[in-house]
Scaffold this active site. Structure first.
Site, PDB file in Angstrom:
ATOM      1  N   TYR A 444      38.786  32.320  36.274  1.00  0.00           N
ATOM      2  CA  TYR A 444      37.948  33.146  37.157  1.00  0.00           C
ATOM      3  C   TYR A 444      37.797  34.561  36.580  1.00  0.00           C
ATOM      4  O   TYR A 444      36.699  35.008  36.304  1.00  0.00           O
ATOM      5  CB  TYR A 444      38.560  33.273  38.557  1.00  0.00           C
ATOM      6  N   GLU A 559      44.274  25.165  52.318  1.00  0.00           N
ATOM      7  CA  GLU A 559      45.101  26.329  52.028  1.00  0.00           C
ATOM      8  C   GLU A 559      46.330  26.321  52.936  1.00  0.00           C
ATOM      9  O   GLU A 559      46.237  26.274  54.145  1.00  0.00           O
ATOM     10  CB  GLU A 559      44.273  27.598  52.260  1.00  0.00           C
TER      11      GLU A 559
HETATM   12  C1  LIG Z   1      50.237  37.698  35.314  1.00  0.00           C
HETATM   13  C2  LIG Z   1      48.841  37.474  35.798  1.00  0.00           C
HETATM   14  C3  LIG Z   1      48.378  36.184  35.927  1.00  0.00           C
HETATM   15  C4  LIG Z   1      47.065  35.942  36.338  1.00  0.00           C
HETATM   16  N1  LIG Z   1      46.585  34.663  36.385  1.00  0.00           N
HETATM   17  C5  LIG Z   1      45.272  34.459  36.591  1.00  0.00           C
HETATM   18  C6  LIG Z   1      44.706  33.158  36.424  1.00  0.00           C
HETATM   19  O1  LIG Z   1      45.400  32.201  36.147  1.00  0.00           O
HETATM   20  N2  LIG Z   1      43.359  33.018  36.561  1.00  0.00           N
HETATM   21  C7  LIG Z   1      42.548  34.057  36.883  1.00  0.00           C
HETATM   22  O2  LIG Z   1      41.342  33.863  36.994  1.00  0.00           O
HETATM   23  N3  LIG Z   1      43.053  35.305  37.053  1.00  0.00           N
HETATM   24  C8  LIG Z   1      44.388  35.525  36.911  1.00  0.00           C
HETATM   25  N4  LIG Z   1      44.898  36.798  37.042  1.00  0.00           N
HETATM   26  C9  LIG Z   1      43.996  37.892  37.307  1.00  0.00           C
HETATM   27  C10 LIG Z   1      44.166  38.492  38.677  1.00  0.00           C
HETATM   28  O3  LIG Z   1      43.621  37.660  39.648  1.00  0.00           O
HETATM   29  C11 LIG Z   1      43.503  39.880  38.624  1.00  0.00           C
HETATM   30  O4  LIG Z   1      44.348  40.708  37.850  1.00  0.00           O
HETATM   31  C12 LIG Z   1      43.289  40.492  39.977  1.00  0.00           C
HETATM   32  O5  LIG Z   1      42.296  39.786  40.691  1.00  0.00           O
HETATM   33  C13 LIG Z   1      42.889  41.959  39.874  1.00  0.00           C
HETATM   34  O6  LIG Z   1      41.827  42.148  38.984  1.00  0.00           O
HETATM   35  P1  LIG Z   1      41.948  43.244  37.843  1.00  0.00           P
HETATM   36  O7  LIG Z   1      43.210  43.025  37.116  1.00  0.00           O
HETATM   37  O8  LIG Z   1      40.698  43.211  37.073  1.00  0.00           O
HETATM   38  O9  LIG Z   1      42.085  44.609  38.616  1.00  0.00           O
HETATM   39  P2  LIG Z   1      40.873  45.435  39.312  1.00  0.00           P
HETATM   40  O10 LIG Z   1      40.076  44.551  40.193  1.00  0.00           O
HETATM   41  O11 LIG Z   1      40.167  46.236  38.280  1.00  0.00           O
HETATM   42  O12 LIG Z   1      41.741  46.401  40.203  1.00  0.00           O
HETATM   43  C14 LIG Z   1      42.368  47.582  39.689  1.00  0.00           C
HETATM   44  C15 LIG Z   1      42.924  48.351  40.888  1.00  0.00           C
HETATM   45  O13 LIG Z   1      41.854  48.716  41.737  1.00  0.00           O
HETATM   46  C16 LIG Z   1      42.100  48.277  43.035  1.00  0.00           C
HETATM   47  N5  LIG Z   1      40.854  47.879  43.683  1.00  0.00           N
HETATM   48  C17 LIG Z   1      39.947  46.980  43.247  1.00  0.00           C
HETATM   49  N6  LIG Z   1      38.962  46.841  44.138  1.00  0.00           N
HETATM   50  C18 LIG Z   1      39.245  47.668  45.164  1.00  0.00           C
HETATM   51  C19 LIG Z   1      38.628  47.970  46.392  1.00  0.00           C
HETATM   52  N7  LIG Z   1      37.495  47.384  46.789  1.00  0.00           N
HETATM   53  N8  LIG Z   1      39.204  48.881  47.182  1.00  0.00           N
HETATM   54  C20 LIG Z   1      40.354  49.481  46.819  1.00  0.00           C
HETATM   55  N9  LIG Z   1      40.994  49.244  45.683  1.00  0.00           N
HETATM   56  C21 LIG Z   1      40.453  48.342  44.860  1.00  0.00           C
HETATM   57  C22 LIG Z   1      43.016  47.073  42.874  1.00  0.00           C
HETATM   58  O14 LIG Z   1      43.772  46.850  44.032  1.00  0.00           O
HETATM   59  C23 LIG Z   1      43.882  47.507  41.713  1.00  0.00           C
HETATM   60  O15 LIG Z   1      44.934  48.302  42.159  1.00  0.00           O
HETATM   61  C24 LIG Z   1      46.225  37.032  36.661  1.00  0.00           C
HETATM   62  C25 LIG Z   1      46.711  38.348  36.552  1.00  0.00           C
HETATM   63  C26 LIG Z   1      47.992  38.565  36.108  1.00  0.00           C
HETATM   64  C27 LIG Z   1      48.458  39.993  35.968  1.00  0.00           C
END
Ligand SMILES: Cc1cc2nc3c(=O)[nH]c(=O)nc-3n(C[C@H](O)[C@H](O)[C@H](O)COP(=O)(O)OP(=O)(O)OC[C@H]3O[C@@H](n4cnc5c(N)ncnc54)[C@H](O)[C@@H]3O)c2cc1C
Length: 701
Positions: A444, A559
């Site tokens: 995703y 879920e």
């Molecule tokens: C160890 C690990 C395993 C993972 N495994 C998977 C996987 O198997 N498959 C997959 O698809 N993804 C996976 N992920 C991804 C994970 O789902 C994302 O890291 C997560 O959705 C956050 O996205 P981002 O890292 O891009 O952070 P961002 O979305 O860029 O967020 C950065 C910061 O901004 C804040 N923020 C974002 N939007 C808002 C808002 N509207 N209001 C206030 N604050 C906000 C967030 O809370 C965060 O603190 C994994 C991540 C990790 C670290």
């Protein structure tokens, strides 16, 4: 367990109707201005006429029923010593409509019971006098004005005789539980006041409730206030049940937690009223004063936390031991035996050294047991286990430290295929996933699509009967082990972002897929996956073209909230055991903090099982799941950091160093816990859901 009985609902409504008529904020102010201050004869007679004291004395109403009444009384700031008189009625086994008898939680100091709520109108006082519980005639010395008194008075006691229906300690615990319920009710009402105000008050041309800083704080409080109510009711049930050894500890936990949350909710609510909250004409100050005054009725709250620690971990006790219903307990034992057989130290060690939270043999065993689809209905190949049983299963796995990333993903992908896949996917691939012979990963997230996952840019373009996929996915956990990736792609860039997405199940051995490892602070390995001219047949599509957004959410039908309570709970338990063993628990600073974390874990457990119970009853909304997913990771992160502090300088030694405290468990939790506030929807995303859907605040994203 989480719903009121019919009788309790009727009682709640009847008390609510009475207090709506007699205990409005205006009437509370009148009672405060009267003499004695803080007593309303109308509320008192109304409650007495309902037969509440008789029901308490005869035990026709048990503690949980009385807690329901006290929740309402707290919400209405009822200006009567209700909690004190209910405990007195239970202690003496008698109630006389024409006499006011109240319990004094501070006991007798010399010849005087100090600061007794209701003391100014009491005929008799019940109080702890050393190791005796006594009742005697109340002699008033002087009425006391307090921060928020309920006819408060220092009282002498004459004609003293012993009461033996309750021990002094038990009477005080009953008072704690009912006061906790009062405080939880107060917290909810104070929060409601704040929420109503921020919806109405405009600044900068918008309601102040649309500001995210306000929304997020309210979302935290909404969650904590629900937790306070659950804890008060749990403590009431446990204390009522003489066979429940957790009752006394839960009573103190409930009083401490509900007091803290009532104070926090009312102060935040006042803050959100701006300068107006400070004006006496506004009602919010009534809640602030009452919350603080009730919370301090037993002195400095730190003393309660020390008492929690004493009750949880002294005299050979090792913390709470909460039981679920008999069927779930039987299933839990089955899962524990399964783990005894299949989860060896070597499995855990290997997962930690590679960072891959998957073990082929364990996964196969889980599959063979049917646990991958344990929560599905039997007619679609599941075991028909309830949501509560599923939650118990997951918590046992988490608590044991089982590496189960592959399990959660397999369950989710299989469920998605059952619901939205084509015949080939349902009949060929799903059985392989459920047998544990095909592994999956989720594609995703992307570099520019994380929380806003609908912004994905990985393109899938038609090429005859095939599709050609190009793009990059971030954090594709398990990609290096998996046979399939559930891949979210963009098929119609010209359509609105949620409407141009299509889901595919792509074999990981397709030419054009590259995997680059990503190593994380917590030790887990995840991956970046690149897709360059990956050709897949249309039969790899899951669901309709441009319907990927709904496919992604289809599996929510199955879920079973699996927020991780087991792992942080185990962390707190292990550090507590270490503190007992090393003598660190003798340090009040350590005992107090451990008690606070243990209380948070119990609130988290109640939130997890409340969510499961609602799911089992088909009543779960996205809000309860978000509350759980907000509360636990935040509590885990706080606990991990603070518990590492408690371990001191040597705490920084990781697993593998021969003298690492607790084998590096806390050091690892410190590194790992933060990620739980990010994946699966970050804390901020959960707060947004709670604020919008739970509190009805304006959408900000
Ligand atoms: C160890 C690990 C395993 C993972 N495994 C998977 C996987 O198997 N498959 C997959 O698809 N993804 C996976 N992920 C991804 C994970 O789902 C994302 O890291 C997560 O959705 C956050 O996205 P981002 O890292 O891009 O952070 P961002 O979305 O860029 O967020 C950065 C910061 O901004 C804040 N923020 C974002 N939007 C808002 C808002 N509207 N209001 C206030 N604050 C906000 C967030 O809370 C965060 O603190 C994994 C991540 C990790 C670290």
């Amino acid at each position: 367990m989480f719903e009121l009985t019919e009788e309790q609902t009727a009682l709640d409504e009847a008390v609510g109707r009475l207090l709506a008529k007699t205990s409005s904020p205006g009437q509370v102010r009148e009672a405060e201005a009267a003499d004695p201050s803080g007593f309303s004869p109308a509320v008192w007679h109304g409650l007495v006429d309902m037969g509440l004291l008789d029901a308490a004395a005869s035990r026709e109403a048990g503690l949980p029923d009385l807690a329901v009444v006290c929740l309402r009384a707290g919400a209405h700031l009822a200006p009567v010593p209700l909690t004190e008189s209910l405990v007195a009625a239970r202690a003496t086994g008698a109630a006389d409509a024409n006499r006011v008898v109240v319990f004094s939680p501070l006991g007798i100091d010399g010849a005087i019971a100090p600061l007794v709520s209701g003391g100014a109108v009491a005929d008799d006082i019940v109080a702890c006098d050393g190791d005796r519980l006594v009742v005697g005639a109340a002699g008033r010395t002087r009425s006391r004005r307090t921060l928020s008194g309920i006819a408060t008075c220092d009282v002498t006691i004459g004609d003293v005789r012993t009461v033996d229906r309750l021990t002094p300690e038990h009477a005080l615990d009953e008072w704690r539980v009912l006061a906790a319920a009062e405080l939880a009710g107060l917290a909810r009402a104070a929060l409601d006041l704040g929420v109503a105000y921020v919806k109405d008050r405009h600044q900068f041309g918008v309601p102040i409730g649309s500001f995210q800083s306000i929304q997020h704080r309210l979302a935290d409080l909404h969650t904590a206030v629900d937790g306070a109510r659950l804890l008060a009711l749990e403590a009431a049930s446990a204390l009522e049940d003489e066979g429940d050894p957790d009752g006394p500890a839960l009573a103190v936990m409930a009083f401490d937690y509900c007091g803290q949350i009532a104070e926090g909710a009312s102060e935040a609510s006042l803050h959100f009223h701006g300068g107006y909250g400070f004006m006496l004409e506004y009602d919010v100050q009534l809640y602030v004063r009452r919350a603080k005054a009730r919370r301090l009725a037993l002195g400095d709250p730190r003393l309660q936390r020390l008492e929690i620690a004493r009750r949880l971990w002294r005299h050979g006790r090792t913390g709470l031991d909460r039981k679920l219903d008999p069927e779930t307990e039987a299933f839990r034992s089955e899962v524990r035996s399964f783990l005894d057989e299949n989860l060896t130290d070597a499995v855990i060690e290997r997962a930690h050294s590679t960072g891959t939270m998957h073990d082929p043999q364990l996964h196969k065993a889980i599959a063979t047991r049917g646990y991958l689809a344990a929560g599905w209905p039997r007619d679609v190949g599941g075991l028909g286990r309830s949501a509560v049983e599923m939650t118990a299963l997951m918590q046992e796995l988490y608590s044991a430290g089982a590496p189960v990333d592959s399990m959660g993903i397999a369950s989710l992908v299989a469920a998605t295929l059952v619901l939205r896949g084509n015949a080939h996917q349902r009949t060929t691939i799903v059985p392989r996933i459920l047998a544990g012979s095909a592994l999956c990963c989720l594609g995703y997230s992307e570099p520019d699509a994380g929380s806003d996952v609908a912004a994905v840019q990985t393109r899938a373009v038609r090429d005859g009967d095939d599709w050609v996929i190009n793009g990059q996915k971030m954090f594709t956990t398990m990609a290096h082990e998996a046979n399939y990736v559930l891949l979210l792609t963009r098929t119609s860039p010209d359509k609105p972002k949620h409407k141009g997405l299509t889901m595919f199940l792509v074999p990981m051995d397709s030419p054009g897929i590259e995997i680059t490892p990503v190593h994380t602070l917590g030790g887990e390995r995840t991956n970046i996956t690149f897709y360059t001219d990956v050709h897949v047949p249309d039969s790899c599509r899951v669901g309709d073209v441009d319907d990927g957004w709904s496919v992604m959410h289809a599996a929510l039908v199955y879920e079973r909230n699996s927020s991780n309570w087991g792992e942080p709970d185990r962390l707190v338990r292990e550090v507590a055991a270490w503190a007992v063993q090393t003598g660190a628990l003798d340090d009040p600073l350590v005992a107090e903090r451990l008690a606070a974390h243990a209380t948070a874990m119990e609130v988290g457990r109640l939130l997890v099982y409340r969510t499961a119970a609602l799911a089992a009853a088909g009543k779960m909304t996205p809000v309860e799941g978000s509350m759980t997913q907000l509360f636990l990771p935040e509590a885990f992160t706080r606990a991990a950091s603070d518990l590492l502090d408690i371990l001191g300088a040597r705490g920084v030694l990781p697993h593998g160093e021969d003298d690492a405290p607790l084998g590096g468990l806390v050091e690892h939790a410190y590194r790992h816990s933060t990620v739980t506030t990010i994946y699966g929807g970050s804390s901020e995303i959960q707060r947004g859901i709670i604020a919008e859907r739970g509190l009805g605040l304006p959408r900000t994203r």
